[in-house]
Write an enzyme that holds these catalytic residues in place. Structure first.
Site, PDB file in Angstrom:
ATOM      1  CD  GLU A 101     -28.016 -11.575 -18.670  1.00 28.06           C
ATOM      2  OE1 GLU A 101     -28.116 -10.764 -18.059  1.00 28.06           O
ATOM      3  OE2 GLU A 101     -26.709 -12.447 -17.985  1.00 28.06           O
ATOM      4  CG  HIS A 156     -27.421  -5.637 -17.177  1.00 26.86           C
ATOM      5  ND1 HIS A 156     -26.312  -5.811 -17.774  1.00 26.86           N
ATOM      6  CD2 HIS A 156     -28.104  -6.908 -16.666  1.00 26.86           C
ATOM      7  CE1 HIS A 156     -26.160  -7.155 -17.834  1.00 26.86           C
ATOM      8  NE2 HIS A 156     -27.025  -7.734 -17.185  1.00 26.86           N
ATOM      9  CG  HIS A 171     -28.782 -15.486 -13.721  1.00 27.17           C
ATOM     10  ND1 HIS A 171     -28.285 -15.635 -14.939  1.00 27.17           N
ATOM     11  CD2 HIS A 171     -28.675 -14.222 -13.749  1.00 27.17           C
ATOM     12  CE1 HIS A 171     -28.177 -14.618 -15.720  1.00 27.17           C
ATOM     13  NE2 HIS A 171     -28.174 -13.532 -14.708  1.00 27.17           N
ATOM     14  CG  HIS A 198     -22.795 -10.294 -17.453  1.00 22.53           C
ATOM     15  ND1 HIS A 198     -23.292 -10.003 -18.840  1.00 22.53           N
ATOM     16  CD2 HIS A 198     -23.631 -10.351 -16.692  1.00 22.53           C
ATOM     17  CE1 HIS A 198     -24.681 -10.227 -18.513  1.00 22.53           C
ATOM     18  NE2 HIS A 198     -25.048 -10.391 -17.263  1.00 22.53           N
TER      19      HIS A 198
END
Ligand code: DHB
Ligand code: FE
Length: 279
Positions: A240, A59, A193, A12
């Protein structure tokens, strides 16, 4: 009865949303990524779902560190997006399906999945970027959407196994909806990441590719990953990836992969897309 017609898992990354707004699909940096979504979009056009359940993490837009539900579901007639800091454009709002949301709530909570019920909910890039890679928001999104938020931000976040188990109950709840609706489930976020600290920019291609392999027919191996293992191998925000397991749990025992692609780096991230159907 409602039918789960498939599942989509996708990163995303907010920069993808900005690339769409700025029409950079043919730009040499972006072209391989967007070409990698073409087959997924074709598949989506062919199945024409009525409803999409988007499993994503907020977030810091709708939930902040002061109040952080572990699992939350939208039960609103409409969802608006807003930019929580990445410069993303405001898109057409998403039409919800209150009856469908309440059906999921009424099935899942008695089954032991204690959801936070949100009759108002703002959605951030974790939701809108996956939608934007699959459809155009103009003149309006062609599908109703139900946001399903998972805390991947404030420790302790749910275990990988718990996410899978929540997905199993989500799948049962969808399949027991009495109206004939075609439903697609999105599992979003990842892949490897890390956005800050000494390892900022960390990506683990081997881990990402193995995760994409295992989620097909060995999801139980991914369910055993601890948070420490996930963060070590996929970076702090790589955690995530637990959200992909919600979608995989919902699809049931065996799946066929319709499409997959992996590109890196996209922004700071290894970017994956997979489309699956129940076997
Ligand atoms: C990036 C990836 C994310 O998952 C996110 O939430 C924000 C930024 C990135 O790669 O830049
Ligand atoms: Fe993210």
């Amino acid at each position: 009865m409602a039918q789960i017609v498939g599942g989509v898992i996708t990163s995303h990354i907010p920069a993808i949303g900005n690339a769409i707004t700025n029409k950079l699909q043919e730009d040499p940096y972006w072209k391989p990524l967007f070409d990698g979504y073409a087959k997924a979009r074709e598949w989506m056009e062919s199945v024409e779902p009525d409803i999409v359940v988007v499993v994503y993490n907020d977030h810091g837009l709708n939930f902040f560190l002061d109040k952080m539900p572990t699992f939350a579901i939208g039960a609103a007639s409409e969802y608006h997006n807003a930019d929580e800091g990445w410069g993303l454009a405001t898109l057409h709002s998403f039409e919800g399906d209150i009856e469908f949301s309440w059906h999921l709530i009424e099935k899942m909570i008695p089954a032991g999945i204690d959801l936070t019920i949100c009759q108002e909910m703002l959605i951030d890039h974790g939701f809108i970027v996956p939608m934007s890679v699959m459809w155009s928001h103009l003149p309006a999104w062609p599908v109703k959407a139900v946001p399903f938020a998972v805390n991947t931000v404030l420790m302790p976040v749910p275990t990988a196994q718990r996410c899978f188990d929540v997905g199993v109950e989500l799948g049962k709840a969808i399949a027991s909806y009495p109206e004939d609706k075609k439903v697609v489930i999105f599992g979003t976020g990842g892949m490897s990441h890390q956005l800050s600290g000494e390892r900022a920019g960390f990506i683990n291609k081997q881990f990402d590719r193995a995760y994409m392999d295992k989620i097909i027919d060995r999801p139980e191996e991914l369910c055993r990953l601890t948070h420490t293992e996930l963060i070590q191998q996929a970076g702090a925000e790589g955690i995530e990836l637990i959200m992909w397991l919600v979608m995989r749990g919902a699809l049931g025992k065996s799946v066929n992969v319709v499409h997959r692609n992996y590109e890196l780096p996209i922004s700071n991230t290894g970017s994956g897309i997979m489309v699956m159907e129940q076997a």
